[in-house]
Design an enzyme around this catalytic site. Structure first.
Site, PDB file in Angstrom:
ATOM      1  N   GLU A  39       0.798  -1.229   0.000  1.00 45.19           N
ATOM      2  CA  GLU A  39       0.000   0.000   0.000  1.00 45.19           C
ATOM      3  C   GLU A  39       0.833   1.284   0.000  1.00 45.19           C
ATOM      4  OE1 GLU A  39      -2.046   1.592   3.133  1.00 45.19           O
ATOM      5  OE2 GLU A  39      -0.364   1.446   4.493  1.00 45.19           O
ATOM      6  N   HIS A  68      -3.867   3.417   2.682  1.00 45.85           N
ATOM      7  CA  HIS A  68      -3.414   4.250   1.560  1.00 45.85           C
ATOM      8  C   HIS A  68      -3.747   3.645   0.198  1.00 45.85           C
ATOM      9  CE1 HIS A  68      -1.457   7.030   4.183  1.00 45.85           C
ATOM     10  NE2 HIS A  68      -0.538   6.179   4.599  1.00 45.85           N
ATOM     11  N   HIS A 149      -4.370  -4.976   8.653  1.00 37.64           N
ATOM     12  CA  HIS A 149      -3.696  -3.683   8.590  1.00 37.64           C
ATOM     13  C   HIS A 149      -4.305  -2.784   9.669  1.00 37.64           C
ATOM     14  CE1 HIS A 149      -1.025  -1.142   6.169  1.00 37.64           C
ATOM     15  NE2 HIS A 149      -1.856  -0.146   6.405  1.00 37.64           N
TER      16      HIS A 149
END
Length: 255
Positions: A39, A68, A149
């Site tokens: 990312e 992101h 994440h």
């Protein structure tokens, strides 16, 4: 089965280091499947199609994402295909892309799930409930790894125990620092709070130190750029029992 999960690739320098060391690492550890969090692989942040193809050509089978992922709108076509690039599954219904994919190696297949945390992050759907739904929809696959994440260590650990025995491994990403708690949970799920980062070692999470200092000390926006210098590739090698799909060993690496 031997699975290699690699921490957040940062910028062009991280991509280049990945290409330098990944092929030899896969050979050394006898890797069957490689999952890479990408990312931040584009300079600045986010993931471009060019960076994604570079990571895949370097030896990754699947790329996972995070907060992101949607910084680069040109990634939409790759996300929509859903075969090699994932985004967190707990984004709202209708969001481009998917959070679950399969790496088919013929004699076995590995399900990869990408989730994002709620604590100190965007207000997405509950990762616990999302995981339950995805496992049910996938028919509770024998081999399944999760890239979670997330910011908060407690949230990562909690989801690890919640999923214990139902997935092969849960690996945390996002904080870019490899933690010292790699372990096999009681019901056979491999876990680590954060797998680390692939990028410049002399940096603040991949960023030039002086820029991070200026941002934190001055409280004003600062344009970040990737640091120079020697790089590292952080990851974990996870050994899975072919009969049960449960983990037998997890080994952190830093190359």
């Amino acid at each position: 089965m031997e699975v290699l999960m690699i921490g957040d690739v940062v910028g062009t320098v991280g991509c280049e280091h990945l290409r330098r060391v990944l092929p030899a690492a896969k050979k050394q550890f006898g890797i069957d499947v490689c999952v890479v969090n990408g990312e931040n692989a584009a300079d600045g942040n986010g993931l471009t199609p060019t960076a994604a193809r570079y990571i895949l050509d370097s030896g990754a089978d699947m790329i996972t994402g995070g907060n992101h992922t949607f910084r680069r709108p040109e990634l939409a076509e790759l996300l929509d295909r859903g075969d090699t690039v994932l985004r967190p599954a707990n984004y709202p219904v209708g969001t481009v892309g998917t959070g679950v994919g399969t790496v088919d190696k013929g004699r076995f297949s590995l399900t990869v799930i990408n989730l994002m945390g709620q604590v100190y992050m965007d207000a997405l759907a509950c990762p616990f409930e999302t995981l339950d739904r995805l496992l049910k929809e996938a028919g509770n696959p024998r081999f399944c790894v999760v890239d979670f994440h997330a910011e908060a260590t407690a949230e990562k650990k909690a989801l690890g125990f919640y999923a214990d025995g139902r997935i092969s491994a849960l690996v945390g990403t996002h904080t870019h620092v490899q933690t010292a708690d790699a372990q096999i949970l009681p019901q056979g799920t491999a876990f680590i709070t954060d797998v680390g980062m692939t990028g410049p070692s002399l940096s603040v999470l991949g960023v030039r130190p002086e820029q991070s200092i200026a941002r934190i000390k001055g409280k004003l926006p600062v344009r970040f750029s990737t640091a120079d210098g020697p790089c590292q590739m952080d990851g974990v090698v996870i050994s899975l029992d072919n009969a049960t799909g449960r983990a037998t060993k997890i080994t952190p690496i830093c190359i």
